[in-house]
Design an enzyme around this catalytic site. Structure first.
Site, short mmCIF file in Angstrom:
data_model
loop_
_atom_site.label_atom_id
_atom_site.label_comp_id
_atom_site.label_asym_id
_atom_site.label_seq_id
_atom_site.Cartn_x
_atom_site.Cartn_y
_atom_site.Cartn_z
N LYS A 116 2.05 -3.12 58.82
CA LYS A 116 3.42 -2.66 58.59
C LYS A 116 3.98 -1.90 59.79
O LYS A 116 5.16 -1.98 60.10
CB LYS A 116 3.48 -1.81 57.33
N GLU A 200 6.93 7.11 55.19
CA GLU A 200 8.36 6.86 55.25
C GLU A 200 9.12 7.84 54.37
O GLU A 200 8.57 8.37 53.40
CB GLU A 200 8.69 5.43 54.79
N ARG A 292 4.16 -15.32 52.61
CA ARG A 292 3.59 -16.22 51.61
C ARG A 292 4.65 -16.50 50.56
O ARG A 292 5.76 -15.96 50.59
CB ARG A 292 2.39 -15.57 50.94
#
Length: 666
Positions: A116, A200, A292
């Protein structure tokens, strides 16, 4: 097009891929573990290959076993589905090295978005907006804590390598950071083999809106519109819908363009999803990319008319996407609900065991069911406890919401506890109907969504009628098994041996003792409940459908069971019904003051010691079951007498983990 493919997955997604492949004339190979020998996806495929023991790490995550199965079966390509090896770049490389096509993006694209922190750096370069946070390589707890202070609480701890809500924690205040970080690291390491974290800013009441992208190997990349996945619990999606309610055409265009830019930045190919957080002001921020097929892809298929699995196969086989996709328009509204084997009224604990009965609405143009479970199958601790995905379509959102409520009211699962009643209450909530959506929806409306089912007098009459009809059916079976035509069992009038025309039923309904007077009438029964009389009649079908009339009003439910123990499903709720055992003694605790394992699982952490005084709510033991952590907490202030849990060991359901004495009794 491929002649034969292997599906490196199980459950509903394996079956869903098999159906499309077979429609296209592509033969399929299913792989299975010891626990899945009799699974539905195994029965569906033309070819099957055993790949190992039940634990996923020894079977579905064993790359060499999967590749060997593909080569031995003559498959040309591997479809990874979602989960397991679907976002594993090393596996994509291994497929290529073995001469197999990986039906998905390139290994380099998976790597670009797999971490990430790296993904956010790439998105910043591509001009995609980001949530303020820390995405660096430094991972010391002190550094991460200082970054959280810099960003400002509340913050969100996220596994850099993961997804699906695993390794994710919301931290409201600094004093909770260390414990939540440790838990997130453990969960991430267990799920992804990587405990790197990013921090975050946690946005207040954001919506989770994601864009479905699709790209080929000729430079064509399209947005297939967005999905709203804001209805979540523990960062795991519960209900998804497409399109996202309330988005202006301008915002939809800007989000779609940002998603396409993100996919192009990494040279993406195949189906992928760009996930955004959307705040009340209409600003959106990149969260992550799932490289995906998503669990919730059917809602996109409904509103576009496309089969995304078909186009995955076509793109992997070298075809280009049609130019007509540039002119796709949204058609109607679709909603998906995930039906899980979990107990919503008991902290959403997973429920394991055999699914004895399963009833779902009839599929059709407006209803789709993707399921990997049949009646008789088992839900085990080894895999995700999903039973089915229920997807509905309507000309508009209001119609889709109504159809979802109707479909959930027809859903019933016996043998294990399911969340279908919880989903029905969610779909029926006025705030959901009004599209007042954000990621805190479930927590905010918890009291209404997790209310205990209430069974009024009409409900008791329905339960009593089910018990009477089930007994009548049992008598009919007994009659069919005698060769004596003069036997009283062969006469099915109002007389029953040991069953008078008028009697009193003593029922236990939701652990409440209920007395019901019953007398046989010409077309049914007259029931007396708490001084009130009901005229009831109806039929009980072999599939458990209870079609009843109570004082002339029609009621439909499911009623399964035998030998004085039944499962009644009415309006989405499961109501246990039983004939009380007059000889049963009240059961005590498993052990005096013992805190037991709520389900089978692995002990991940022991956080207390014998003799230690603890406060109510203190975390004592952390278990892992079905890839999620569950915390055993002190039920009151007290003292730890003994710790029986051992880190790394398997604990059975009901085993005593901690011997505990409440302070008041010391």
């Amino acid at each position: 097009m491929f002649k034969k493919i292997l599906i490196a997955n199980r459950g509903e997604i394996a079956g869903r891929i098999i159906r499309t492949a077979q429609r296209m004339g592509v033969r399929t190979v299913a792989v299975y573990s010891e626990a899945d020998r009799d699974a539905q996806h195994v029965a569906m495929a033309e070819d099957i290959r055993f790949i190992g023991p039940a634990p996923a790490r020894d079977s579905y995550l064993d790359q060499q076993a999967v590749i060997r199965a593909a080569l031995d079966s003559g498959a040309e390509a591997i479809h990874p589905g979602y989960g397991f090896l679907s976002e594993n770049a090393d596996f994509a490389d291994a497929c290529m090295a073995a001469g197999l096509v990986f039906i998905g993006p390139s290994a380099s694209a998976i790597r670009a978005m797999g971490g990430k922190s790296q993904a956010k750096a790439l998105m910043a370069e591509a001009g995609v907006p980001l949530v303020p946070g820390y995405h660096g390589e430094g991972q010391s707890p002190d550094l991460l804590a200082s970054e959280a202070e810099r960003i400002g609480y509340p913050v969100l701890i996220k596994a850099s390598a993961g997804g699906g809500g695993k390794g994710m924690r919301v931290v409201e205040k600094p004093e909770d950071f260390a414990a939540e970080l440790a838990g997130a690291k453990r969960e991430s390491l267990a799920s992804f083999g990587d405990d790197r974290m990013l921090i975050e800013k946690y946005l207040i009441r954001p919506r989770h809106v994601e864009v479905q992208v699709f790209a080929d190997n000729f430079g064509n990349t399209y947005s297939l519109f967005e999905r709203d996945c804001s209805i979540q619990r523990r960062h795991q999606k519960v209900i998804e819908e497409a399109p996202a309610p309330g988005l202006s055409p301008d915002l939809r265009t800007r989000m779609g363009e940002a998603a396409v830019a993100a996919a192009k930045a990494i040279g993406y190919s195949g189906a992928g999803t760009i996930e955004f957080l959307l705040d009340a002001a209409g600003d959106f921020y990149f969260m992550e990319m799932n490289t995906r097929l998503q669990v919730e892809h059917p809602v996109t298929e409904y509103i576009t008319g496309l089969d995304l699995v078909e186009w995955q196969l076509r793109v992997a086989g070298g075809e280009a996407l049609p130019e007509s996709w540039d002119r796709l328009a949204i058609n109607g509204h679709a909603i998906e609900a995930r039906i899980y084997a979990e107990d919503a009224l008991n902290g959403f604990l997973p429920s394991t065991g055999r699914v004895t009965h399963l009833a779902m609405p009839q599929p059709g143009p407006h209803i789709r069911i993707d399921s990997g479970i049949r009646a008789g199958d088992r839900i085990t601790v080894h895999y995700d406890p999903m039973i089915a995905k229920l997807i509905v379509w309507g000309e508009d959102r209001a119609t889709a919401v109504r159809r979802m409520r109707e479909a959930l009211s027809e859903t019933a699962v016996a043998g294990v506890t399911s969340n279908s009643g919880f989903l029905l209450r969610l779909a029926a909530h006025p705030a959901f109907a009004a599209a007042e959506l954000d990621t805190g929806f479930i927590a905010r409306h918890e009291a209404a969504l997790l209310a205990e089912p209430e069974l009024g007098e009409e409900g008791i009459a329905l339960a009593a009628l089910g018990a009477l009809l089930e007994r009548k059916a049992a008598a009919k079976i007994a009659a069919s098994q005698t060769s004596d035509p003069h036997s009283p069992w062969a006469t099915l009038g109002s007389f029953r041996l040991n069953v008078p025309p008028a009697e009193t039923l003593f029922l236990s309904i939701c652990d409440r003792e209920v007395e019901v007077g019953a007398s046989i009438q010409a077309h049914g029964y007259r029931l007396s409940i708490a001084g009130r009389s009901f005229e009831v009649e109806g039929s009980l079908a072999p599939d458990g459908l209870l079609d009843a009339r109570i004082d002339g009003r029609r009621h439909r439910a499911r009623f399964w069971g035998h030998d004085g123990r039944w499962d009644l499903f009415v309006d989405g709720d499961h109501i246990p019904v039983a004939l009380p055992d007059p000889f049963a003694e009240a059961a005590g605790d498993h052990a005096d003051g013992g805190l037991t394992a709520p389900m089978p699982g692995i002990i991940r952490a022991v956080l207390a010691a014998p003799g230690e005084r603890v406060e109510k709510g203190r975390a004592l033991v952390i278990m892992e079951a079905m890839k999620m952590e569950h915390t055993i907490r002190a039920p009151a202030d007290g003292v730890i007498d003994a710790i029986n849990a051992v880190e790394g060991a398997m604990a059975q359901a009901g085993s005593v983990l901690v011997s505990f004495t409440p302070e008041a009794t010391k």
